[in-house]
Design an enzyme around this catalytic site. Sequence first.
Site, short mmCIF file in Angstrom:
data_model
loop_
_atom_site.label_atom_id
_atom_site.label_comp_id
_atom_site.label_asym_id
_atom_site.label_seq_id
_atom_site.Cartn_x
_atom_site.Cartn_y
_atom_site.Cartn_z
N HIS A 64 0.81 -1.21 0.00
CA HIS A 64 0.00 0.00 0.00
C HIS A 64 0.85 1.27 0.00
CE1 HIS A 64 -3.22 -2.83 1.62
NE2 HIS A 64 -3.62 -2.44 0.43
N ASP A 88 -10.10 -3.33 0.34
CA ASP A 88 -9.59 -3.59 1.69
C ASP A 88 -9.30 -2.29 2.44
OD1 ASP A 88 -6.81 -2.74 1.14
OD2 ASP A 88 -6.63 -4.60 0.01
N GLY A 141 -14.87 -0.62 -12.48
CA GLY A 141 -13.90 0.42 -12.82
C GLY A 141 -13.88 0.77 -14.29
N ASP A 158 -5.97 -0.63 -7.92
CA ASP A 158 -5.62 -1.66 -6.93
C ASP A 158 -6.56 -2.84 -7.14
OD1 ASP A 158 -4.80 -3.16 -4.79
OD2 ASP A 158 -5.76 -1.90 -3.28
N THR A 160 -7.57 -7.03 -8.29
CA THR A 160 -7.15 -8.42 -8.16
C THR A 160 -6.34 -8.77 -9.40
OG1 THR A 160 -9.22 -9.12 -9.21
CG2 THR A 160 -9.19 -9.04 -6.81
N ASP A 161 -5.92 -10.03 -9.51
CA ASP A 161 -5.21 -10.46 -10.72
C ASP A 161 -6.17 -10.47 -11.91
OD1 ASP A 161 -2.31 -11.50 -10.01
OD2 ASP A 161 -3.61 -11.97 -8.31
#
Length: 286
Positions: A64, A88, A141, A158, A160-161
């Site tokens: 982060h 998160d 997004g 930010d 996920t894969d």
Amino acid sequence: MDQKKKWHEKLYCHLGQYFLIEELLYKKKTAYQKVMIFKNSIFGKVMVIDDIVQTTERDEFIYHEMLTHVPIFSHGSIKNVLIIGGGDGGILREVCRHKNIENITMVEIDIDIINLCKKYFPNHSKNAYQDSRLKLIIDDGLNFTKKTKEKFDLIISDSTDPVSCGKNLFLSEFYFNCKNCLNKNGIFVAQNGVFFLQKNESILTYKNLKKHFCDTRFYQANIPTYYGGIMIFAWGSNNTELYKNNLQNIKSRIKHTKLAFNYYNAKIHMSSFYLPQYILNILDES
């Protein structure tokens, strides 16, 4: 699932790391993805999405801090920030520490991830969701960046894969949309996995970013949670000078904010743009 069971990450077909699940805290499917949260004696609480580790209590600060502060201090005058994903709350927490930032927009597709992380990972966000500068939008997004008329100094993806609902945030169309959402000297950054094991994904990102940005590159950090070597972060800007800071300049900007960090510092900032030769060779050939 039995307690204290070994769990094998599924990101790579033939190899990967094992985690000992010492206490299973949560395991369900949201509207978009499978989520599991468990305790591990080394990494603390661990969140897994679609069988891939996303974040851990122990070393989240590295990820982060690097995804947030490298572009912020490179630019030097960030006022408006867009965070894509990041449910998160870790990126939001780090962005909110900068008092000169005026507006923060966060677009997360899965409200359940936000709520779960508020409950199980409260130190990731540290009440950043209460910041008056934040506008939280629940949306995809790709869809948001296509439709919005707003402009930003910094966009942080930010995600996920590039599997499941994270795929949209690695498309050339998404990078094109982000370019159009940036102000003149804006910066786009995104997590791009572990190059040694995700070479093809990194090459594709590099090619797609180069279609839309004059300056395309990667910077890196060593994060124990993510198996296989250094993690790289994608960088795109149409100002080719922004990454070319000197050490004293970065030190001065950090000192001015009076912020303290656990991983990031001025020397780490400068060195993060120097990549291993095998990565440079592959990118030069692509």
